[in-house]
Design a protein around this motif. Structure first.
Motif, short mmCIF file in Angstrom:
data_model
loop_
_atom_site.label_atom_id
_atom_site.label_comp_id
_atom_site.label_asym_id
_atom_site.label_seq_id
_atom_site.Cartn_x
_atom_site.Cartn_y
_atom_site.Cartn_z
N SER A 50 -0.57 -11.68 -3.26
CA SER A 50 -1.68 -11.23 -4.13
C SER A 50 -1.73 -12.01 -5.44
O SER A 50 -2.82 -12.31 -5.94
N ALA A 51 -0.59 -12.37 -6.01
CA ALA A 51 -0.59 -13.15 -7.25
C ALA A 51 -1.12 -14.56 -6.99
O ALA A 51 -1.88 -15.10 -7.80
N GLU A 52 -0.73 -15.13 -5.87
CA GLU A 52 -1.22 -16.46 -5.51
C GLU A 52 -2.73 -16.41 -5.24
O GLU A 52 -3.47 -17.30 -5.65
N HIS A 53 -3.18 -15.38 -4.56
CA HIS A 53 -4.61 -15.22 -4.29
C HIS A 53 -5.39 -15.11 -5.61
O HIS A 53 -6.44 -15.75 -5.77
N ALA A 54 -4.87 -14.33 -6.54
CA ALA A 54 -5.52 -14.18 -7.85
C ALA A 54 -5.59 -15.52 -8.59
O ALA A 54 -6.60 -15.85 -9.22
N ARG A 55 -4.51 -16.29 -8.52
CA ARG A 55 -4.50 -17.61 -9.16
C ARG A 55 -5.56 -18.51 -8.54
O ARG A 55 -6.31 -19.21 -9.24
N LEU A 56 -5.67 -18.49 -7.21
CA LEU A 56 -6.62 -19.35 -6.53
C LEU A 56 -8.07 -18.91 -6.76
O LEU A 56 -8.97 -19.74 -6.73
N LEU A 57 -8.28 -17.64 -7.04
CA LEU A 57 -9.63 -17.20 -7.41
C LEU A 57 -10.07 -17.90 -8.70
O LEU A 57 -11.26 -18.17 -8.88
N ARG A 58 -9.12 -18.19 -9.57
CA ARG A 58 -9.44 -18.88 -10.84
C ARG A 58 -9.46 -20.39 -10.68
O ARG A 58 -10.29 -21.07 -11.27
N THR A 59 -8.54 -20.94 -9.89
CA THR A 59 -8.35 -22.39 -9.87
C THR A 59 -8.71 -23.07 -8.55
O THR A 59 -8.80 -24.28 -8.50
N GLY A 60 -8.87 -22.31 -7.50
CA GLY A 60 -9.08 -22.86 -6.17
C GLY A 60 -10.52 -23.27 -5.93
O GLY A 60 -11.36 -23.23 -6.83
N PRO A 61 -10.80 -23.67 -4.71
CA PRO A 61 -12.16 -24.12 -4.39
C PRO A 61 -13.15 -22.96 -4.46
O PRO A 61 -12.80 -21.81 -4.20
N ARG A 62 -14.38 -23.28 -4.82
CA ARG A 62 -15.47 -22.31 -4.83
C ARG A 62 -16.17 -22.38 -3.48
O ARG A 62 -16.38 -23.47 -2.95
N SER A 63 -16.53 -21.25 -2.95
CA SER A 63 -17.21 -21.23 -1.66
C SER A 63 -18.65 -21.69 -1.80
O SER A 63 -19.35 -21.29 -2.73
N TRP A 64 -19.08 -22.54 -0.90
CA TRP A 64 -20.47 -23.00 -0.89
C TRP A 64 -21.35 -22.00 -0.13
O TRP A 64 -22.56 -22.03 -0.26
N ALA A 65 -20.73 -21.16 0.67
CA ALA A 65 -21.43 -20.11 1.41
C ALA A 65 -20.63 -18.82 1.25
O ALA A 65 -19.88 -18.43 2.14
N PRO A 66 -20.75 -18.16 0.09
CA PRO A 66 -19.92 -16.98 -0.18
C PRO A 66 -20.07 -15.88 0.87
O PRO A 66 -21.14 -15.68 1.44
N ALA A 67 -18.96 -15.20 1.11
CA ALA A 67 -18.91 -14.07 2.04
C ALA A 67 -18.32 -12.88 1.30
O ALA A 67 -17.64 -13.05 0.29
N PRO A 68 -18.57 -11.67 1.80
CA PRO A 68 -18.04 -10.47 1.10
C PRO A 68 -16.52 -10.45 0.98
O PRO A 68 -15.98 -10.03 -0.02
N HIS A 69 -15.84 -10.91 2.01
CA HIS A 69 -14.37 -10.93 2.01
C HIS A 69 -13.93 -12.36 2.32
O HIS A 69 -14.11 -12.85 3.43
#
Length: 153
Positions: free
Chosen positions: A98-117
């Motif tokens: 969960s901490a890694e997921h939270a970090r990637l929400l800030r620094t990771g790739p942005r989705s070009w086709a966002p999905a709910p989950h």
């Protein structure tokens, strides 16, 4: 690659530098026992892992989680007959911490086709290879002269 075939092998550091400059690549994986290729946007993590962001319940996620995959990105200049290609091969895993997921929400790739989950997929770079085609040369370093027009009789 042969010594004079117009291609230059890229070392790992140069491969990673080039990967960091392009936004889209292709993931190569197995789907129903056949090879499949899918274009995806991505970024590199601080340790050089390839990061993808995709829908949590996608067919891609179920096919690649825990599998060895290849990831390829390139840049081509068709007019100059030059370009490069880099292939990263390694295990693909879902980011579950969960901490890694939270970090990637800030620094990771942005989705070009966002999905709910959405989830992040990490491809560890176990094998990194690349090559560059030096423009204007054909096989064995012969200068490219262009196409010759046939003269009408």
């Amino acid at each position: 690659m042969y010594a004079n075939d117009g291609f230059r092998e890229l070392d790992r550091q140069e491969c990673m530098r080039r990967l960091a400059k392009v936004p889209v690549g292709r993931i190569v994986y197995t789907r129903q026992a056949l090879p499949a290729v899918l274009p995806v946007n991505f970024c590199l993590d601080h340790d050089g892992a390839v990061l993808l962001r995709t829908a949590a319940f996608s067919a891609l996620v179920s096919a690649i989680d825990g599998a060895v995959v290849a990831f390829e990105a390139d840049e081509v200049d068709a007019a100059a007959h030059s370009g490069w290609s880099v292939v990263v091969t390694g295990a693909a895993t879902l980011v579950s911490d969960s901490a890694e997921h939270a970090r990637l929400l800030r620094t990771g790739p942005r989705s070009w086709a966002p999905a709910p989950h959405e989830v992040f997929v990490r491809i560890d770079p176990e094998l990194v290879t690349g090559r560059e085609l030096v423009g204007g040369r054909t096989l064995y370093g012969v200068q490219f002269a262009g196409r010759h027009r046939r003269e009408s009789p």
